[in-house]
Design a protein around this motif. Sequence first.
Motif, PDB file in Angstrom:
ATOM      1  N   LEU A 166       0.824  -1.207   0.000  1.00 53.55           N
ATOM      2  CA  LEU A 166       0.000   0.000   0.000  1.00 53.55           C
ATOM      3  C   LEU A 166       0.858   1.257   0.000  1.00 53.55           C
ATOM      4  N   ASN A 167       1.955   1.240   0.733  1.00 53.36           N
ATOM      5  CA  ASN A 167       2.872   2.375   0.737  1.00 53.36           C
ATOM      6  C   ASN A 167       3.471   2.585  -0.654  1.00 53.36           C
ATOM      7  N   ASP A 168       3.819   1.506  -1.315  1.00 52.41           N
ATOM      8  CA  ASP A 168       4.350   1.582  -2.672  1.00 52.41           C
ATOM      9  C   ASP A 168       3.315   2.168  -3.635  1.00 52.41           C
ATOM     10  N   LEU A 169       2.060   1.753  -3.492  1.00 47.59           N
ATOM     11  CA  LEU A 169       0.999   2.290  -4.348  1.00 47.59           C
ATOM     12  C   LEU A 169       0.805   3.791  -4.143  1.00 47.59           C
ATOM     13  N   VAL A 170       0.853   4.225  -2.891  1.00 46.73           N
ATOM     14  CA  VAL A 170       0.694   5.648  -2.591  1.00 46.73           C
ATOM     15  C   VAL A 170       1.848   6.450  -3.187  1.00 46.73           C
TER      16      VAL A 170
ATOM     17  N   ARG B 111       3.174   9.873 -10.066  1.00 46.72           N
ATOM     18  CA  ARG B 111       2.394  10.068 -11.294  1.00 46.72           C
ATOM     19  C   ARG B 111       1.656  11.388 -11.279  1.00 46.72           C
ATOM     20  N   LEU B 112       1.151  11.802 -10.127  1.00 41.47           N
ATOM     21  CA  LEU B 112       0.479  13.092 -10.013  1.00 41.47           C
ATOM     22  C   LEU B 112       1.457  14.229 -10.263  1.00 41.47           C
ATOM     23  N   GLN B 113       2.674  14.101  -9.753  1.00 43.13           N
ATOM     24  CA  GLN B 113       3.680  15.131  -9.995  1.00 43.13           C
ATOM     25  C   GLN B 113       4.039  15.218 -11.474  1.00 43.13           C
TER      26      GLN B 113
END
Length: 81
Positions: free
Chosen positions: A8-12, A18-20
């Motif tokens: 989950l940490n990796d996904l976040v 990707r947002l950046q």
Amino acid sequence: MRKLRNYLNDLVLRAYVRLQVFAAQEPVRLRAALTSVVMLFAVFAPGLAQEHTAQMIGGVAAVALPILVGESARRRVTPVE
């Protein structure tokens, strides 16, 4: 449990990167999406207490308009590198 937390940490972190990248490559589209999100909360949150059709239609138009305008502006603007 630790594997799940790491996953989950990796996904976040991947979503954040990707947002950046998206913000750097498509600033106009990002501004249009953020404007739509703000308008969504401003229009629909009070509308949840009442069921007025006109307010809901106006809310849909208010949320969709920045996205449409942002798409047309994106074609004319190149991102800053």
